[in-house]
Design an enzyme around this catalytic site. Structure first.
Site, PDB file in Angstrom:
ATOM      1  CE1 TYR A 157      -3.428   2.777   0.363  1.00 31.92           C
ATOM      2  CE2 TYR A 157      -2.405   3.286   2.471  1.00 31.92           C
ATOM      3  CZ  TYR A 157      -3.289   3.607   1.456  1.00 31.92           C
ATOM      4  OH  TYR A 157      -4.024   4.766   1.532  1.00 31.92           O
ATOM      5  NE  ARG A 164      -3.264   7.554  -4.082  1.00 27.90           N
ATOM      6  CZ  ARG A 164      -4.180   7.184  -3.196  1.00 27.90           C
ATOM      7  NH1 ARG A 164      -5.438   6.995  -3.578  1.00 27.90           N
ATOM      8  NH2 ARG A 164      -3.869   6.976  -1.925  1.00 27.90           N
ATOM      9  CD  GLU A 333     -11.655   1.914   3.634  1.00 25.62           C
ATOM     10  OE1 GLU A 333     -10.667   1.535   4.304  1.00 25.62           O
ATOM     11  OE2 GLU A 333     -11.602   2.255   2.457  1.00 25.62           O
TER      12      GLU A 333
END
Ligand code: 3EB
Length: 347
Positions: A157, A164, A333
């Site tokens: 991650y 990104r 989530e």
């Protein structure tokens, strides 16, 4: 006495034409929707590959996530004006008058690392945006395999966030990043899909949480580039997008190992960001809610559904997926879309 119309009165008076809408459907319902291909902006599969009845013109995103229970489910984005397919480099997409949908699979083998694959995928997305003229990305979904696994000393991650951040620094032409979800799955390959428009959405933050793009370096060398929520206006219809929301207060995870505590905190966070969005909106927001809910363990489904229904009502769409959160201690989530839907019968 001055004439004043409250936001609630306005909502009762006006049902703006919805330029797009989302539905979470099963296989048989998808089969029916596939009979109106011109309205289909894009379809996302959970627990299934590209379904046979889907016309080849409709973009399809295969994801590594599966439903928390039952058979395959599909997320269907529909537009009010005709959609036409367009492929730009690695991105398969379609455009209507108002909104674009696209998807790209990550090719880690070719890129050599996850961060290079993510950078390349996002550069492909920015090329798609430039080519189609839908220059404003408004929503990203990032579904990664093995999201919390270590890769040569750095969690995947965190590598994703590096890639990104690099692409956004090079090509994002708005001051704040769009709304996003970043979740892990175990089936197939990593993928990104997105919505884009002609004008950017208005970014909204959660006063209870540190902005993710300002997280301290303890969560990785690059912070996660996403806004907590946004309001996107298209003519008189305003849509609320809410990023993946969890039991994080400030920048810390609360209620470690306590499912009920995490559910309650997540709902508090949703309420806080919704209130902030209502303040930011020019007028009434849509009244149709769609929640996508990621569960660390499918056994949480009943408790979470009870709480979400109690908080937001029974007349809401709720799709439950088995997902790995980007912090392994997060048990649940929840992301949301709140939009207008004027043509109920069309589905
Ligand atoms: C958080 O608040 C939880 O990396 O795009 C939520 C939504 C989370 C999006 C992303 C991560 C992302 O930090 C994790």
């Amino acid at each position: 006495m001055p004439l004043s119309v409250s936001k609630i009165d306005q909502a009762a008076l006006a049902q703006p034409e919805a330029p797009f809408a989302v539905r979470y459907v099963d296989g048989p319902a998808l089969r029916r929707l596939a009979l109106q291909p011109a309205a289909l902006l894009g379809v996302v599969g959970f627990g299934a590959g590209r379904p046979d009845p889907l016309p080849s013109s409709c973009p399809f995103a295969a994801t590594p996530l599966v439903p928390a229970a039952g058979e395959a489910m599909y997320e269907v984005w529909r537009a009010a004006s005709p959609c036409r397919p367009i492929t730009v480099g690695p991105v398969t997409g379609s455009v209507s008058n108002d909104i674009a949908f696209g998807t790209v699979a990550l090719d880690e083998g070719r890129a050599g690392s996850l961060e290079a694959a993510v950078d390349a995928a996002y550069l492909g997305i920015f090329n798609f945006l430039d080519t189609t003229g839908f220059t404003a990305p408004i929503r990203f979904w990032n579904y990664l395999t093995a999201i919390t696994e270590d890769d040569n000393g750095l969690e995947r991650y965190r590598r994703f966030n590096i890639g990104r951040h690099q692409a956004f620094t090079a090509r994002l032409r708005q001051p704040l990043p769009p709304v996003a979800s970043g979740v892990g799955g175990k089936h197939g390959t990593s993928a990104i899909y997105f919505l884009a428009a002609h004008e950017p959405a208005k970014a909204v933050e959660n006063p209870r949480q540190v902005s993710a793009y300002s997280y301290p370096p303890v969560y990785g060398p690059r912070s996660p580039s996403f806004s907590r929520a946004s309001v996107h206006a298209l003519r008189e219809a305003e849509t609320l997008f809410i990023s993946g929301t969890a039991s994080i207060v400030g920048h810390e995870t609360w209620h470690l190992g306590d499912l009920d505590g995490q559910i309650a905190e997540t709902i508090r966070n949703l309420r806080a960001v919704i209130a902030a969005a209502e303040d930011a909106a020019a007028g009434p927001l849509g009244d149709r809610w769609a929640f996508k809910i990621y569960l660390h363990d499918r056994a949480y489904c009943e408790a979470v559904d009870r709480a979400v229904e109690a908080a937001f009502g029974a007349d809401t769409q709720r799709l439950y997926l088995r997902g790995d959160m980007c912090r392994s201690e997060l048990l649940v989530e929840i992301e949301a879309v709140r939009h207008f839907e004027s043509e109920e019968g069309a589905w």
